[in-house]
Every structure is written in structure tokens, then in C-alpha cells.
Write an enzyme that holds these catalytic residues in place. Structure first.
Site, PDB file in Angstrom:
ATOM      1  N   LEU A   1       0.817  -1.221   0.000  1.00  0.00           N
ATOM      2  CA  LEU A   1       0.000   0.000   0.000  1.00  0.00           C
ATOM      3  C   LEU A   1       0.842   1.258   0.000  1.00  0.00           C
ATOM      4  O   LEU A   1       0.401   2.306  -0.470  1.00  0.00           O
ATOM      5  CB  LEU A   1      -0.919   0.008   1.232  1.00  0.00           C
ATOM      6  CG  LEU A   1      -1.928  -1.131   1.355  1.00  0.00           C
ATOM      7  CD1 LEU A   1      -2.661  -1.046   2.690  1.00  0.00           C
ATOM      8  CD2 LEU A   1      -2.916  -1.096   0.207  1.00  0.00           C
TER       9      LEU A   1
ATOM     10  N   GLY B   1      10.218   0.942   6.363  1.00  0.00           N
ATOM     11  CA  GLY B   1       9.662  -0.281   5.805  1.00  0.00           C
ATOM     12  C   GLY B   1       8.420  -0.021   4.971  1.00  0.00           C
ATOM     13  O   GLY B   1       8.095   1.123   4.628  1.00  0.00           O
TER      14      GLY B   1
ATOM     15  N   LYS C   1       2.063  -2.631   8.798  1.00  0.00           N
ATOM     16  CA  LYS C   1       3.337  -1.938   8.594  1.00  0.00           C
ATOM     17  C   LYS C   1       4.467  -2.859   9.031  1.00  0.00           C
ATOM     18  O   LYS C   1       4.462  -3.383  10.144  1.00  0.00           O
ATOM     19  CB  LYS C   1       3.380  -0.644   9.398  1.00  0.00           C
ATOM     20  CG  LYS C   1       4.679   0.143   9.224  1.00  0.00           C
ATOM     21  CD  LYS C   1       4.812   1.251  10.250  1.00  0.00           C
ATOM     22  CE  LYS C   1       3.806   2.343  10.041  1.00  0.00           C
ATOM     23  NZ  LYS C   1       4.036   3.488  10.969  1.00  0.00           N
TER      24      LYS C   1
ATOM     25  N   ASP D   1       4.936  14.593  14.412  1.00  0.00           N
ATOM     26  CA  ASP D   1       5.088  14.289  12.978  1.00  0.00           C
ATOM     27  C   ASP D   1       3.755  14.440  12.250  1.00  0.00           C
ATOM     28  O   ASP D   1       3.360  13.577  11.462  1.00  0.00           O
ATOM     29  CB  ASP D   1       5.639  12.875  12.801  1.00  0.00           C
ATOM     30  CG  ASP D   1       6.263  12.667  11.423  1.00  0.00           C
ATOM     31  OD1 ASP D   1       6.579  13.674  10.755  1.00  0.00           O
ATOM     32  OD2 ASP D   1       6.432  11.495  11.013  1.00  0.00           O
TER      33      ASP D   1
ATOM     34  N   GLY E   1       7.521   3.625   3.660  1.00  0.00           N
ATOM     35  CA  GLY E   1       8.019   4.704   4.508  1.00  0.00           C
ATOM     36  C   GLY E   1       9.505   4.597   4.737  1.00  0.00           C
ATOM     37  O   GLY E   1      10.211   3.839   4.056  1.00  0.00           O
ATOM     38  N   GLY E   2       9.993   5.360   5.717  1.00  0.00           N
ATOM     39  CA  GLY E   2      11.423   5.396   5.970  1.00  0.00           C
ATOM     40  C   GLY E   2      11.971   4.101   6.529  1.00  0.00           C
ATOM     41  O   GLY E   2      13.122   3.746   6.273  1.00  0.00           O
TER      42      GLY E   2
END
Length: 450
Positions: free
Chosen positions: A158, A164, A180, A277, A161-162
Site C-alpha cells: 500500500l 519499511g 506496517k 510528525d 516509509g522510511g
């Protein structure tokens, strides 16, 4: 018990007075004078001899009558005292039971709220084959994840990211989740994983994504979230659709939902949480465009301990005081929210590359024009330019200007931001604005989940 302490002295004093009245002599002159028949003078003389003048006549009370009266008084008083003690005991038991029931109900409500918006997901927990618990987050067996993602096939990716990738995991025909996968085994990965699990075991809100479970397999760490079928705000604004599915009212709804999620973190959590974040890729949308905050790997508790903390975040969203001086507060999240608000208004990315060596921030570019009412409508995203009330546009622009102020003290509290958006969102979408023909969110095909 305070009532009992007050009653005991009164009871003792009352019996003291009763005993004194019973034992003291009673003068006959206090009794009413009754008429008597005349007796012979001899009889009168004998009576006067028996009772000389000036000496009061004493009424004799038999000891048996006195004991009976004391006994009756003691029985009545003891019964009364027993009744009071019984009442206090019953009241204490009732109060304690009521408090216990209240605590049980509140715990049930809390547990129910922790399943908020999960729908059929809760019913499928047995299918996840949970092996244990950490806080309120389930532990999922690795083999269940392998089967649900078809051995982590690329077709199920889908996003990335940084640390995985995020996979679509189908546990049954009508139950999917976003998983994730954190790889590498570094300290940063381990810290983010532990922080994420710890945060989600303590917080739950309708505008915060639900963590369904986690898995540890060797050096790999997995986090399973509820599926958000409309993807991220970033993919909606800057992806293939270029924001075409997000009407003006839906964008205001997204801003309101994000403000509600932040208000929960800043004002209702104890201690308060700073997300650290906030960005469009961490704002996820379900099929009805309800927005939820995700990715709490960098979240920290509020307070002075956050001064000079290691710099983390995403360029373009990081507040100046945190970037330059390492000072982190709740106002840092408010700054990032202001950047997201500018994205919703203008459809532009937070940082745009003008040349290989030069980038421009959306804040730097937009600030001079946000306060100019003649220029403001020209910089708005063309998708919504002709479908909004200019008065509302000016209000939103004013909020955005305040949120991205360089000085933290000039920025508003997220609670104030929240209340400023409620009148701009139709009642059907969670606000208080009444419109003739509200633009309700359209059902969309599932996009990326994370």
C-alpha cells in the site's frame, strides 16, 4: 460515621439526665393540692406529729420501678442506636457497591470506546490467533500475517516509509487491515515500534487510527492497523486525483477532524502527548473521508524535558523553534497543522523544488498573499476555487496565518482552532453549519490504506 459520632454524646447525656431525674427527691409542694375530708382533731395532731410543719413530704420510689424504667429506656435507646448503625452499614455497603458498579460501567465504556469504528474487526480477533496481550493491543502470530498478505507479495503493498513497507492484509473476505513492516533492527526502529505500541495501548479516539495488534519475528516488527480505504490526505491531494474528490466542505471536515484528534492529545491525555510528525501522509481517510491521525512512532509527552530533544520530523512541517533551537511543545504540532491547512487550501506540497539546489516552503510562498484579500482567491486550489464562500475562505486563511507564526506564543491553542472550524463544517459532516444542499462525501473505491 460522622453522624454516629455526634449521636453518641447526645445519647449518653440523655441517659444521665434520666437517671438524675429518677434518683433525685421530689418535693410534695410541687404536686397539686387535692381536697381531703376533714378528720378528727386527734388524727390531725397525730399527722402533724408525723410530719412536722416546714418539712417537705418525700415521695418514695420503689427500686423495682426505677430499674424497670431504666431498663425500658436502655432498650429503646439501644434499639434506636442499632437502627442507626444498621442504616449506616447498609448505606456504606450500597455506596461501595454503587462505586464498584460505576467503575465497572466506566471500564466497559472505555473498552467499548477502544473498539470505536472497528466494526467487524473486533469479531475477527479470534481469527487473528492472538497469542498474548501488551496493554490493550493484541499480539498476532507471524503465520497469520504471512497468510493474510500472501507472503508479503508486492501486489499487496500500500505504501512505503522510511523504515519499511505497508501491506494490505486480508484475514477474511470482509476483514482487511493495513500491516506496517519495520525492518533493520536498528535502535531507531526498535524505539519507534515500542513507542507506537505504548501510545496506542493508552489512547483511543474517533480521529486517531486504531492499532489492532503487533508481531515480533526475529529482527522484524509488524504493526496492524484498521484499514483506511481512501488512503492518506497526501495521496488525495498530490496523487493521481489531484484533490478532485475533496470538495471545500470535505476539506474543512478534514481540518476539523485533525483538530479534534490533536485536541485529544494535547488537552485530554494525561500527560499530554505531542505527535511531533503531523503531516498529510500521516492523516488517513476512511471511505466517508473521516480523517484520523496515524504514526505515533515519534510522539513524546509534553513538558520541559522536550527541550533539546533529538531533532525528528519531516521537512516543511517542522516548527522553526524546534528546527533551530530544539524546543518542542504542543505549539509545534499547531505549526504543522497550519502547514496541512495550507495544503488543503492551495493543493500545493509543503516543500517544492524550484531548482536542483533551491527549494521553497509553502509557508514562505503563501504568507504574503494570505493577508491580501485581493490575491487570496487566486492562489486557492482550482478544484475548490468556485465552490466556496469567500467569507469562510478569509476565516480559514486567518487561522492558517496564526498557526504558522514563527513565534510559538503567537500561535493559538488547538482548542481555539477546533472551535473556529465547527461553524465552517455542515452539520451532516460533524460541524454546526446549516446548508441547503450539503456536499456529502461520496463512496470511493478502496485506495491505499497507509
Amino acid at each position: 460515621m460522622s453522624l454516629l459520632i455526634l449521636l453518641v454524646p447526645i445519647w449518653v447525656l440523655s441517659f444521665t439526665s434520666i437517671d438524675a431525674s429518677l434518683m433525685s427527691p421530689v418535693p410534695s409542694i410541687s404536686d397539686p393540692v387535692l381536697p381531703i375530708d376533714k378528720e378528727p382533731s386527734s388524727q390531725i395532731s397525730s399527722d402533724m406529729a408525723a410530719h412536722p410543719p416546714g418539712v417537705p413530704e418525700v415521695t418514695v420510689v420503689h427500686h423495682q420501678d426505677l430499674n424497670n424504667r431504666i431498663l425500658i429506656a436502655l432498650i429503646v435507646a439501644s434499639s434506636l442506636l442499632g437502627a442507626i448503625l444498621l442504616f449506616l452499614a447498609c448505606f456504606w455497603i450500597y455506596r461501595r457497591q454503587n462505586m464498584k458498579n460505576s467503575h465497572s460501567e466506566s471500564q466497559q465504556k472505555l473498552d467499548a470506546s477502544k473498539r470505536l469504528s472497528l466494526g467487524p474487526i473486533v469479531d475477527k480477533f479470534n481469527y487473528l490467533k492472538m497469542a498474548g496481550k501488551k496493554g490493550s493491543v493484541a499480539v498476532i502470530e507471524y503465520q497469520s500475517l504471512v497468510a493474510a498478505t500472501k507472503n508479503f507479495q508486492e501486489d499487496n503493498i500500500l505504501g512505503e516509509g522510511g523504515f519499511g513497507r505497508v501491506y494490505k492484509a486480508r484475514f477474511s473476505d470482509n476483514f482487511t487491515a493495513a500491516v506496517k513492516c519495520l525492518q533493520g533492527g536498528s535502535e531507531d526502529v526498535e524505539r519507534e515500534f515500542e513507542n507506537e505500541v505504548d501510545c496506542f495501548s493508552k489512547i483511543q479516539h474517533q480521529n486517531i487510527v486504531s492499532l489492532l495488534g503487533y508481531c515480533i519475528h526475529g529482527k522484524m516488527r509488524f504493526l496492524a492497523y484498521e484499514m483506511m480505504h481512501s488512503g492518506s490526505l497526501e495521496s488525495q491531494l498530490h496523487g493521481l486525483s489531484q484533490g478532485s474528490a475533496l470538495t471545500w466542505h470535505l476539506r474543512m471536515k478534514v481540518a476539523l477532524d485533525v483538530a479534534r484528534g490533536l485536541e485529544y492529545l494535547h488537552e485530554r491525555c494525561n500527560p499530554p502527548l505531542i505527535h511531533r510528525d503531523i503531516k498529510s501522509s500521516n492523516i488517513l481517510l476512511d471511505s466517508n473521508f473521516n480523517a484520523k491521525l496515524s504514526d505515533f512512532g515519534l510522539a513524546v509527552t509534553g513538558g520541559m524535558q522536550n527541550r533539546n530533544r533529538k531533532l525528528s520530523g519531516t521537512l516543511g512541517y517542522v516548527a522553526p523553534e524546534y528546527l533551530l533551537d530544539g524546543i518542542l511543545t504542543e505549539k509545534s504540532d499547531v505549526y504543522a497543522f497550519g502547514v496541512v491547512l495550507l495544503e488543503l487550501l492551495m493543493g500545493r506540497k509543503p516543500v517544492e523544488k524550484l531548482s536542483p539546489s533551491h527549494c521553497q516552503s509553502i509557508v514562505t510562498w503563501a504568507m504574503p498573499q494570505l493577508t491580501d484579500r485581493s490575491k487570496l482567491p487566486t492562489i486557492v486550489d482550482p478544484v475548490i476555487r468556485d465552490a466556496m464562500d469567500l467569507k469562510h475562505l478569509y476565516q480559514v486563511a486567518a487561522v492558517a496565518v496564526l498557526c504558522v507564526q514563527p513565534e510559538p506564543s503567537y500561535r493559538p491553542l488547538i482548542t481555539d482552532v477546533l472551535h473556529s472550524f465547527i461553524p465552517l463544517v455542515p452539520t451532516e459532516l460533524g460541524g454546526s453549519l446549516k446548508v441547503a444542499h450539503p456536499l456529502l462525501p461520496a463512496r470511493t473505491e478502496p485506495l491505499s490504506g497507509h
